[in-house]
Design a protein around this motif. Structure first.
Motif: not given
Length: 250
Positions: A246-250
């Motif tokens: 999720r952090q990478a996608a943000a």
């Protein structure tokens, strides 16, 4: 030679027709029968209220008692009787069922004695009857049958006795709207790996509702101590990986 329980078909190596688990359940039913009688007595007054205004009305006054509960609490025969008009709604009465089985088992219990030559003889007296020392009420008959249950499970008729007790409990629970407490266990089944292990308060074993595998509470605790730490680590790693994604996608 291995034999199988006449009820659940699990293997039992003892000289018995019911396994330890089914014997435990039958014992639980018998010990709890006085309490079930008290619940039935509380259910004797019918639950239906008076006819509402604007309804179709009644052709006669309502009965003052619940016939289903009355059938089970009243006198009767220890075997099913012909009921062409469907008047009997509760099955074999509790007292008649317990008394009938007590007398049947008493007549089957072997008597051991020595003859005039000193030879040990084992005989069964088909006319013997059971007489509990504490009276002839439901509690007395339940106690008597509980004491003789270890003998009864070694006889072929124990399957019929178990089935009639099970039917009786089902009829009682239908009237009282009660059910044995069940607890879902958090560890997966060691055989099918499904999270379907359930513990019933009236059962000796924890049973998988998917494959039927059974565990004693001690065996389950040992199994849980092994598998749950690994499952917890896996869950933590999956949660961390999900958070990173999720952090990478943000």
């Amino acid at each position: 030679m291995d034999t199988r329980c006449s009820i659940c078909r699990h293997v039992t190596t003892a000289d018995r027709y019911l396994c330890e688990g089914c014997e435990y359940q039958a014992r639980t039913w018998l010990r709890g029968m006085p309490g079930q009688v008290a619940l039935l007595q509380a259910c004797l007054p019918p639950a239906a209220g008076p006819a509402q205004r604007g309804g179709t009305g009644r052709a006669h006054s309502p009965l003052p008692l619940d016939l289903r509960a009355l059938d089970l609490l009243g006198p009767g025969q220890p075997v099913p009787v012909d009921d062409p008009h469907g008047d009997a709604t509760g099955g074999i009465p509790i007292g008649a069922l317990l008394t009938g089985w007590a007398h049947y088992i008493a007549a089957d219990v072997p008597a051991v004695h020595r003859d005039q030559h000193g030879t040990v003889r084992i005989e069964r007296h088909g006319h013997a009857a059971a007489w509990p020392r504490t009276g002839t009420g439901i509690t007395a008959w339940s106690t008597w049958l509980t004491g003789y249950l270890p003998y009864a499970v070694t006889r072929p008729y124990s399957e019929v006795m178990y089935g009639q007790l099970e039917d009786l409990m089902r009829q009682i629970q239908h009237i009282t709207h009660t059910r044995e407490r069940r607890t879902a266990k958090d560890a997966p089944c060691p055989v099918c790996r499904g999270f379907c292990l359930v513990q019933r308060e009236d059962a000796l074993h924890i049973t998988c509702q998917n494959c039927g595998h059974r565990l004693t509470p001690e065996a389950y605790d040992a199994h849980r101590a092994i598998v749950l730490p690994a499952l917890a680590r896996t869950a933590i790693l999956m949660q961390a990986a999900h958070a990173q994604a999720r952090q990478a996608a943000a």
